[in-house]
Design a protein around this motif. Structure first.
Motif, PDB file in Angstrom:
ATOM      1  N   TYR A 256    -124.153 -59.160 -64.273  1.00 42.10           N
ATOM      2  CA  TYR A 256    -124.636 -58.353 -65.389  1.00 42.10           C
ATOM      3  C   TYR A 256    -123.735 -57.137 -65.616  1.00 42.10           C
ATOM      4  O   TYR A 256    -123.406 -56.790 -66.754  1.00 42.10           O
ATOM      5  N   LEU A 257    -123.341 -56.486 -64.532  1.00 42.00           N
ATOM      6  CA  LEU A 257    -122.475 -55.315 -64.662  1.00 42.00           C
ATOM      7  C   LEU A 257    -121.124 -55.693 -65.258  1.00 42.00           C
ATOM      8  O   LEU A 257    -120.508 -54.906 -65.984  1.00 42.00           O
ATOM      9  N   ASP A 258    -120.685 -56.898 -64.966  1.00 37.10           N
ATOM     10  CA  ASP A 258    -119.399 -57.359 -65.496  1.00 37.10           C
ATOM     11  C   ASP A 258    -119.417 -57.421 -67.019  1.00 37.10           C
ATOM     12  O   ASP A 258    -118.367 -57.325 -67.668  1.00 37.10           O
ATOM     13  N   CYS A 259    -120.601 -57.556 -67.610  1.00 33.59           N
ATOM     14  CA  CYS A 259    -120.711 -57.619 -69.069  1.00 33.59           C
ATOM     15  C   CYS A 259    -120.279 -56.312 -69.728  1.00 33.59           C
ATOM     16  O   CYS A 259    -119.875 -56.305 -70.896  1.00 33.59           O
ATOM     17  N   PHE A 260    -120.367 -55.203 -68.998  1.00 35.58           N
ATOM     18  CA  PHE A 260    -119.982 -53.914 -69.564  1.00 35.58           C
ATOM     19  C   PHE A 260    -118.471 -53.779 -69.710  1.00 35.58           C
ATOM     20  O   PHE A 260    -118.000 -52.936 -70.467  1.00 35.58           O
ATOM     21  N   GLN A 261    -117.718 -54.581 -68.960  1.00 30.19           N
ATOM     22  CA  GLN A 261    -116.273 -54.393 -68.956  1.00 30.19           C
ATOM     23  C   GLN A 261    -115.491 -55.626 -69.385  1.00 30.19           C
ATOM     24  O   GLN A 261    -114.263 -55.594 -69.429  1.00 30.19           O
ATOM     25  N   SER A 262    -116.178 -56.698 -69.732  1.00 31.02           N
ATOM     26  CA  SER A 262    -115.460 -57.914 -70.094  1.00 31.02           C
ATOM     27  C   SER A 262    -116.250 -58.714 -71.114  1.00 31.02           C
ATOM     28  O   SER A 262    -117.410 -59.072 -70.868  1.00 31.02           O
ATOM     29  N   ASP A 263    -115.620 -58.993 -72.252  1.00 29.02           N
ATOM     30  CA  ASP A 263    -116.269 -59.837 -73.252  1.00 29.02           C
ATOM     31  C   ASP A 263    -116.483 -61.247 -72.723  1.00 29.02           C
ATOM     32  O   ASP A 263    -117.485 -61.897 -73.034  1.00 29.02           O
ATOM     33  N   ALA A 264    -115.536 -61.729 -71.921  1.00 31.95           N
ATOM     34  CA  ALA A 264    -115.657 -63.080 -71.387  1.00 31.95           C
ATOM     35  C   ALA A 264    -116.880 -63.208 -70.488  1.00 31.95           C
ATOM     36  O   ALA A 264    -117.551 -64.246 -70.470  1.00 31.95           O
ATOM     37  N   ALA A 265    -117.199 -62.145 -69.740  1.00 31.95           N
ATOM     38  CA  ALA A 265    -118.336 -62.198 -68.819  1.00 31.95           C
ATOM     39  C   ALA A 265    -119.659 -62.339 -69.559  1.00 31.95           C
ATOM     40  O   ALA A 265    -120.622 -62.909 -69.030  1.00 31.95           O
ATOM     41  N   ALA A 267    -120.414 -64.220 -71.953  1.00 32.34           N
ATOM     42  CA  ALA A 267    -120.730 -65.612 -72.260  1.00 32.34           C
ATOM     43  C   ALA A 267    -121.545 -66.263 -71.148  1.00 32.34           C
ATOM     44  O   ALA A 267    -122.359 -67.158 -71.405  1.00 32.34           O
ATOM     45  N   PHE A 268    -121.354 -65.800 -69.909  1.00 29.29           N
ATOM     46  CA  PHE A 268    -122.065 -66.396 -68.779  1.00 29.29           C
ATOM     47  C   PHE A 268    -123.503 -65.890 -68.664  1.00 29.29           C
ATOM     48  O   PHE A 268    -124.302 -66.445 -67.922  1.00 29.29           O
ATOM     49  N   VAL A 269    -123.821 -64.826 -69.390  1.00 25.56           N
ATOM     50  CA  VAL A 269    -125.158 -64.233 -69.290  1.00 25.56           C
ATOM     51  C   VAL A 269    -125.970 -64.455 -70.566  1.00 25.56           C
ATOM     52  O   VAL A 269    -127.194 -64.376 -70.549  1.00 25.56           O
ATOM     53  N   MET A 270    -125.299 -64.754 -71.675  1.00 25.28           N
ATOM     54  CA  MET A 270    -126.002 -64.912 -72.945  1.00 25.28           C
ATOM     55  C   MET A 270    -127.068 -65.999 -72.885  1.00 25.28           C
ATOM     56  O   MET A 270    -128.145 -65.866 -73.483  1.00 25.28           O
ATOM     57  N   GLY A 271    -126.792 -67.073 -72.152  1.00 17.67           N
ATOM     58  CA  GLY A 271    -127.781 -68.144 -72.036  1.00 17.67           C
ATOM     59  C   GLY A 271    -129.071 -67.657 -71.408  1.00 17.67           C
ATOM     60  O   GLY A 271    -130.176 -68.017 -71.848  1.00 17.67           O
ATOM     61  N   GLU A 272    -128.942 -66.825 -70.384  1.00 22.18           N
ATOM     62  CA  GLU A 272    -130.130 -66.278 -69.724  1.00 22.18           C
ATOM     63  C   GLU A 272    -130.893 -65.355 -70.671  1.00 22.18           C
ATOM     64  O   GLU A 272    -132.131 -65.365 -70.708  1.00 22.18           O
TER      65      GLU A 272
END
Length: 315
Positions: A256-265, A267-272
């Protein structure tokens, strides 16, 4: 104001903002990359940097070469080029530009990428060598950092390292500031405002600041810790605390924290996130609340203002 003055004053000023934005985007994308093996990510870095520097160099060329006696059509036709080094040499015919081997090599790489490498996958021959921009970038880093990134690492890939990030930042900033100084000096000598930049813009960060994406990462981390731990209160903070959180998985905190610094990250959380919203049923009200957070035109009265209003009413 003559059309040529308006052109150099304002239209080239807009181009300066565009070039700085593209350079910033290229630097940020390189910073975000975890590996150097993904063609799409390397392409994005090189594309932004190549277009950004090409436009910046062309601004400098126009300010140095254009005058009322020049043939306008000839000048404009001469700008139909994607050779960064040729443009740099035109600038250097008029003023000194202090750039060294890494800077010239990067400009050469960007010119080669824009003129040929970006088209190669449209050719049948690409089936034998389809990642030449990746290899070109790795060869550039290998040469100037005395490392071996050209060696294929089949399983782990070539990890992007903070050392590479610092080198790219230093190299890109040096070129940016050197050419911007030419633009600024020539503009002011001609009584133009071409070099004026919008406060807070990406271009200002590149040309006038010392852009460091790692410092921007520190900012969001510090703000996150503030929101999590502050005992202070305000109407805005009360609003945030009043919105119930979704039931995300604490074990995935690093994702989740990775989402703050990477657009690619993301994509792995949007499904949740989508699953959580499906469970809500009616999600319109929550989306309205989300729309309030960070909205530029939403203001919360301060507690002091409310106390003043209450005191005035009582009096």
């Amino acid at each position: 104001m003559k059309p040529t003055q308006f052109w150099k004053n304002f239209k080239l000023g807009e181009e300066l903002a565009v070039s700085g934005t593209l350079i910033y985007n290229g630097m940020r994308r390189f910073h975000e990359m975890r590996k150097l093996d993904h063609t799409d990510e390397v392409f994005e870095v090189l594309y932004n940097l190549s277009v950004g520097f090409e436009r910046l160099l062309k601004i400098a060329v126009i300010l140095l070469e254009h005058n009322d006696s020049i043939d306008q059509d000839d000048l404009e036709k001469s700008l139909i080029t994607h050779s960064h080094l040729d443009l740099l040499n035109r600038v250097k015919k008029h003023v000194p530009v202090n750039l060294d081997s890494p800077h010239n090599d990067l400009l050469n790489l960007l010119g080669t990428f824009y003129k040929s490498l970006r088209y190669e996958r449209f050719m049948l021959s690409s089936v034998y060598d389809s990642s030449r921009e990746v290899e070109a970038l790795c060869a550039f880093l290998s040469k100037h950092l005395t490392i071996d990134l050209q060696r294929k690492v089949l399983f782990l890939g070539r990890q992007n390292d903070d050392r590479y990030r610092r080198f790219m930042r230093k190299t890109v900033l040096k070129i940016s500031k050197a050419v911007f100084d030419v633009v600024k000096t020539r503009a002011r000598a001609s009584n133009l405002y071409t070099d004026e930049l919008r406060s807070g813009s990406k271009a200002e960060t590149v040309f006038l600041g010392e852009i460091d994406i790692s410092h921007e990462d520190v900012l969001w981390k510090e703000l996150l810790l503030f929101f999590m731990n502050t005992k202070s209160t305000s109407r805005y903070l009360d609003f945030l605390r009043g919105v119930p959180p979704l039931d995300f998985d604490p074990e995935r905190a690093s994702d989740y924290l990775d989402c703050f610094q990477s657009d690619a990250a993301k994509a792995f959380v949007m499904g949740e996130l989508e699953e959580h919203y499906e469970e809500l049923g009616e999600k319109g009200n929550r989306l309205e609340l989300m729309g309030v957070i960070g909205a530029p035109n939403v203001f919360f009265d301060s507690m002091e203002d409310e106390e003043d209003i209450r005191d005035n009413d009582e009096n």
